[in-house]
Design an enzyme around this catalytic site. Structure first.
Site, short mmCIF file in Angstrom:
data_model
loop_
_atom_site.label_atom_id
_atom_site.label_comp_id
_atom_site.label_asym_id
_atom_site.label_seq_id
_atom_site.Cartn_x
_atom_site.Cartn_y
_atom_site.Cartn_z
N MET A 45 9.80 -20.62 -13.32
CA MET A 45 8.47 -20.52 -12.70
C MET A 45 7.85 -19.14 -12.89
O MET A 45 6.68 -19.01 -13.24
CB MET A 45 8.53 -20.85 -11.20
CG MET A 45 8.90 -22.27 -10.89
SD MET A 45 7.80 -23.49 -11.62
CE MET A 45 6.39 -23.38 -10.55
N LYS A 103 15.97 -14.32 -1.25
CA LYS A 103 14.55 -14.05 -0.97
C LYS A 103 14.44 -12.86 -0.01
O LYS A 103 13.59 -11.99 -0.18
CB LYS A 103 13.86 -15.29 -0.38
CG LYS A 103 13.93 -16.50 -1.34
CD LYS A 103 12.61 -17.21 -1.47
CE LYS A 103 12.69 -18.52 -2.23
NZ LYS A 103 12.14 -18.52 -3.58
N SER A 128 9.63 -23.78 -2.68
CA SER A 128 9.24 -25.19 -2.62
C SER A 128 9.62 -25.80 -1.28
O SER A 128 9.05 -26.82 -0.90
CB SER A 128 9.95 -26.01 -3.68
OG SER A 128 9.94 -25.37 -4.90
N HIS A 181 2.17 -21.94 -3.77
CA HIS A 181 3.11 -22.87 -4.38
C HIS A 181 2.54 -23.44 -5.68
O HIS A 181 1.56 -24.18 -5.65
CB HIS A 181 3.42 -23.99 -3.38
CG HIS A 181 4.49 -24.92 -3.83
ND1 HIS A 181 4.47 -26.27 -3.58
CD2 HIS A 181 5.63 -24.69 -4.53
CE1 HIS A 181 5.55 -26.83 -4.11
NE2 HIS A 181 6.26 -25.89 -4.68
N GLU A 227 -0.78 -24.89 -3.96
CA GLU A 227 -0.86 -25.09 -2.51
C GLU A 227 -0.78 -23.69 -1.89
O GLU A 227 0.16 -22.94 -2.18
CB GLU A 227 0.33 -25.92 -2.02
CG GLU A 227 0.23 -27.39 -2.36
CD GLU A 227 1.45 -28.17 -1.87
OE1 GLU A 227 1.28 -29.02 -1.00
OE2 GLU A 227 2.56 -27.93 -2.36
N ASN A 278 4.88 -32.30 -2.34
CA ASN A 278 6.25 -32.83 -2.46
C ASN A 278 6.56 -33.90 -1.43
O ASN A 278 7.33 -34.82 -1.69
CB ASN A 278 7.27 -31.69 -2.40
CG ASN A 278 7.25 -30.87 -3.68
OD1 ASN A 278 6.71 -31.32 -4.69
ND2 ASN A 278 7.80 -29.68 -3.65
P1 NAD Z 1 14.98 -20.15 -11.84
O1 NAD Z 1 16.41 -20.24 -11.49
O2 NAD Z 1 14.56 -20.65 -13.19
O3 NAD Z 1 14.49 -18.66 -11.75
C1 NAD Z 1 14.84 -17.78 -10.72
C2 NAD Z 1 14.88 -16.39 -11.28
O4 NAD Z 1 15.09 -15.47 -10.21
C3 NAD Z 1 16.04 -16.18 -12.27
O5 NAD Z 1 15.51 -15.64 -13.47
C4 NAD Z 1 16.94 -15.17 -11.56
O6 NAD Z 1 17.59 -14.30 -12.45
C5 NAD Z 1 15.93 -14.46 -10.68
N1 NAD Z 1 16.56 -13.76 -9.57
C6 NAD Z 1 17.56 -14.19 -8.79
N2 NAD Z 1 17.88 -13.22 -7.87
C7 NAD Z 1 17.06 -12.19 -8.10
C8 NAD Z 1 16.89 -10.93 -7.50
N3 NAD Z 1 17.65 -10.54 -6.50
N4 NAD Z 1 15.94 -10.11 -7.98
C9 NAD Z 1 15.16 -10.51 -9.00
N5 NAD Z 1 15.28 -11.68 -9.60
C10 NAD Z 1 16.20 -12.53 -9.17
O7 NAD Z 1 14.21 -20.91 -10.69
P2 NAD Z 1 12.74 -21.51 -10.68
O8 NAD Z 1 12.78 -22.95 -10.98
O9 NAD Z 1 11.85 -20.62 -11.47
O10 NAD Z 1 12.37 -21.39 -9.13
C11 NAD Z 1 11.96 -20.19 -8.55
C12 NAD Z 1 11.26 -20.45 -7.23
O11 NAD Z 1 10.14 -21.29 -7.45
C13 NAD Z 1 12.12 -21.18 -6.22
O12 NAD Z 1 11.81 -20.71 -4.94
C14 NAD Z 1 11.68 -22.63 -6.38
O13 NAD Z 1 11.88 -23.37 -5.19
C15 NAD Z 1 10.23 -22.45 -6.65
N6 NAD Z 1 9.56 -23.56 -7.36
C16 NAD Z 1 10.17 -24.19 -8.38
C17 NAD Z 1 9.51 -25.22 -9.03
C18 NAD Z 1 10.14 -25.92 -10.20
O14 NAD Z 1 9.59 -26.93 -10.66
N7 NAD Z 1 11.24 -25.45 -10.73
C19 NAD Z 1 8.22 -25.59 -8.63
C20 NAD Z 1 7.61 -24.88 -7.59
C21 NAD Z 1 8.30 -23.87 -6.97
#
Ligand code: NAD
Length: 740
Positions: A338, A421, A443, A464, A476, A514
């Site tokens: 994301m 987070k 999410s 979001h 959102e 969602n």
């Molecule tokens: P992802 O696992 O692809 O990416 C997360 C990234 O965060 C990774 O690159 C990781 O290295 C990095 N990270 C972890 N700990 C860290 C830290 N301490 N400091 C800096 N970076 C750090 O996950 P994603 O799918 O991109 O999801 C990210 C967020 O977005 C989540 O909260 C998820 O719920 C939300 N989200 C995801 C989607 C989806 O479709 N995948 C849709 C909407 C929202």
């Protein structure tokens, strides 16, 4: 000063009039009643003045015109509804006349005896493109900014100002049908190749080239008004016609499942119009247009996909008192799936981005996503290498939080884990300037809970996004308990800056989108468990107007994610919050068969190597005894899928999670593609009628379970006979926090 408000008219020494359309106080020219009146006067003046040889019409703005002002159309329809109650026949006649006004005015222009040339300098849509088609010549500026289209079908109507008659008399009818039934835009070259424009010239030479056509003796008679005119694709009753029409009808059915009466009306209008003389063809079109204007689909689609969408994009519910925020720099925490997408859309919008991840390799990988997207655009000829370099130069990929010291906002997209987070919130806040806004892309975790990790909960908000971030138009905006109006306004300004549509949602599990979409997928799991053949489930969804079947959608978002959500729901709300049979289904898919979805090539579908297409996993049928398809009511399957989502949306309104029907409707179409012809989740209920909807929901509840129990609010609305748009009239900025 010009004698017209919206046009200037300058006639040169050679007697060629230059009509420049430039509406005051509008960024784009659109057709209003006043514009039509003035244009009519100009057409008559050019026709009646012996010294004027002909006229060129162009625009004084960057674009040529966006077409008709659909709010004007909404007013005509509102007047029609009022009159209809008194005298239906008279009302329909009035609507017929209103519907034909533009068409017959363009006909007046093309039969005025003087040659007209349209000099198309920029985007030219709908009625404006139809105006140009009535001109005897069309010259277009050679620029990527110029797009021409008849996009009416996208809002439930169709080209009713001669488009269905002129396009297939200029272009081959197959291309004509495709252009009008999809509403797709044409580039200048494509329009020329189709035979719709005469010349494509350098932008600076546009008006001169248009005038030259007249000076060179352009005829003032259109091809279809000449004796012996032949249709470019041959007559309808010919071998070519026999090859075109039967498949055209089948293709339309395949693409729309009969859900879009306007698309069918285009086909009928073209087919019937090509069998008769031109003026009769225009009348055929006018009749179908009058019929389509009265359809529920047109009213719902115009409201949600044009009027409400525009209002939300302009920040209809943004707190007015807060000054508009500009974004000089924004941080993104987490460069994963994301975060990388979010960084791209910001860089694309011209905003410098600081992209942070745990290590340099991860943040570099996030930035490489932007490079990849730009490479694809370059391949398609839609961007240059210089564009790519410029965009990449806006993204600073780093691990150093100190780089966040001067950002105006941070978007957090790290792992969906409260501890992670918490860590990044604290690290970022240690360097952020006091006015900076912190937005989480979580999410599932309530914003109010995350805001507890913040020293400045007023500046804490949810933004979001949906994946893929560069394609999905919705965000959102989630309000925490302490989120300030300032933070809300900033989040909406941010959405506007990156060209996304924001909807305001109060903090709750799963937020709005969602929560609704989960119901869609869960209903499909129930159907599978009942033994409904999987292909029937997917097809019923498409027949109901959904872009992606619920099983395919689960595969896209991952079946193990569905499993995680179920487990979390049990932890938070107890065993009763999930259907145990569904838990068994999902556990079987993930734990027994290792089927995680598209990501491992094995889900409800199998994903063979390209070019082979995905196909439903044959083993799915062995999980449950299969019912005889002939004994299954397809309409009931369609209803179950749409009702499950619409009822959840009604519950969310009752709970005050969303408060404005525009946001629920637009949000449902832009995110999970809720059957667009309905106008969205709540317009769907309003369109059926609350009383009928509740009655049917209760029947479904008795047969299939409590997911169809109508919420109290809806039962009361059914009793009083009100609709969502009456009960919750859209609020303006001052009512923006009504639901909070
Ligand atoms: P992802 O696992 O692809 O990416 C997360 C990234 O965060 C990774 O690159 C990781 O290295 C990095 N990270 C972890 N700990 C860290 C830290 N301490 N400091 C800096 N970076 C750090 O996950 P994603 O799918 O991109 O999801 C990210 C967020 O977005 C989540 O909260 C998820 O719920 C939300 N989200 C995801 C989607 C989806 O479709 N995948 C849709 C909407 C929202």
């Amino acid at each position: 000063m010009s004698e017209y408000k919206n046009f200037t008219l300058d006639t040169d020494a050679a007697g060629v009039a230059l009509v420049t359309w430039d509406m005051p106080e509008r960024s784009m020219n659109v057709f209003t009643e006043e514009v039509m009146d003035e244009l009519e006067a100009i057409i008559e003046r050019v026709a009646g003045d012996d010294k004027t040889k002909g006229a060129v019409i162009t625009s004084g703005k960057e674009s040529f015109s966006g077409g008709a002002d659909l709010t004007m159309l909404q007013k005509i329809l509102a007047r029609f509804e009022k009159q209809k109650a008194k005298d239906r026949k008279k009302a329909v006649k009035q609507l017929f006349d209103d519907a034909g006004r533009m068409s017959w005015l363009w006909r007046k222009l093309e039969t005025s005896g003087k040659p007209w040339v349209a000099a198309i300098n920029g985007t030219c849509m709908g009625g404006a493109f139809e105006l140009s088609l009535a001109c005897h010549g069309r010259v277009v500026a050679d620029s990527d900014a110029v797009k021409m289209a008849l996009p009416e079908v996208k809002v439930g109507i169709f080209p009713g100002a001669g488009g269905t008659q002129r396009v297939p008399r200029l272009a081959n009818p197959q291309d004509a049908l495709q252009m009008m039934t999809t509403g797709r835009s044409l580039s200048p070259e494509k329009a020329k190749a189709m035979g719709l424009v005469h010349e494509v010239v350098a932008p600076g030479q546009l008006v001169d080239a248009a005038k030259k056509m007249i000076k060179d003796g352009l005829t003032s008679v259109q091809p279809w008004d000449e004796k012996g005119f032949k249709l470019p694709g041959g007559p309808v009753y010919s071998p070519a016609g026999a090859n075109l029409w039967p498949p055209a009808i089948a293709i339309l059915r395949r693409e729309t499942y009969g859900n879009y009466p306007a698309a069918a009306a285009i086909l009928k209008s073209v087919y019937e119009g090509l069998l008769v003389p031109f003026d009769t063809g225009l009348t055929v079109e006018q009749r179908y247009f009058t019929e389509i204007l009265q359809s529920g689909e047109a009213a719902a689609m115009i409201r949600s996909l044009f009027v409400s969408l525009q209002e939300l994009n302009k920040g209809a519910r943004r707190p007015e008192a807060v000054p508009v925020k500009k974004f000089a720099k924004v941080g993104v925490l987490g460069a994963g799936f994301m975060g990388a997408g979010i960084a791209y859309v910001m860089a694309e919008a011209g905003i410098p981005v600081v992209l942070i991840d745990r290590d340099q390799a991860a943040t570099d990988k996030g930035k490489a996503h932007s490079a990849g997207l730009m490479d694809k655009l370059i391949e398609k000829g839609r961007a240059t290498k210089a564009d790519k370099e410029k965009l990449l130069s806006r993204i600073t990929a780093t691990t150093d939080y100190a780089e966040l010291k001067d950002v105006d906002m941070v978007i957090e997209a790290v792992f969906e884990d409260s501890d992670v987070k918490k860590e990044v919130i604290e690290k970022a806040e240690a360097v952020l300037k006091p006015s900076a806004i912190f937005a989480s892309n979580t999410s599932t975790i309530p914003i109010t809970n995350l805001a507890e990790f913040s020293k400045r909960p007023k500046n804490f908000i949810g933004v979001h996004f949906f994946s893929p971030v560069d394609k999905m138009k919705l965000v959102e905006v989630i309000l925490g308990k302490d989120t300030s109006d300032k933070a809300l306004a900033a989040a909406m300004d941010y959405a506007r800056a990156i060209k996304k549509t924001p909807i305001i949602v109060n903090d709750t599990r799963g937020f709005f989108v969602n929560r609704c979409v989960l119901r869609y997928m869960q209903e499909a799991y129930s159907m599978l468990i009942e033994g409904v053949p999987p292909a029937m489930i997917e097809n019923a969804a498409k027949m109901a107007g959904m872009p992606v079947g619920p099983l395919a959608l689960t595969d896209e978002t991952a079946i193990d994610l569905a499993q995680k959500i179920m487990k979390q729901t049990v932890r938070d709300l107890g065993d009763k919050a999930v259907d145990p049979r569904q838990v068994v289904l999902i556990d079987t898919m993930v734990d027994k068969f290792g089927r995680l979805g598209r990501k491992n090539g094995k889900g409800f579908y199998d994903y063979p190597a390209k070019p082979a297409k995905k196909r439903l996993w044959p083993g799915l049928k062995d999980l449950y005894p299969q019912r005889d398809p002939d004994g299954i009511d397809v309409q009931e399957l369609k209803d179950r899928l749409l009702y499950a989502m619409a009822l959840e949306a009604a519950r969310l309104i009752q709970q005050g999670v969303v408060s404005d029907p525009r946001e629920a409707d637009v949000g449902s179409i832009l995110s999970f593609g809720f059957a667009p012809y309905t106008g969205g989740v709540l317009s769907y209920i309003d369109g059926i009628g609350t009383a009928r909807f509740v009655g049917h929901a209760k029947r479904l509840q008795r047969k299939f379970g409590k997911q169809f129990k109508p919420p109290k609010l809806l039962v009361e609305m059914a009793e009083s006979g009100t609709t969502f748009y009456e009960q919750f009239p859209p609020t303006d900025a001052s009512g923006a926090r009504k639901a909070a």
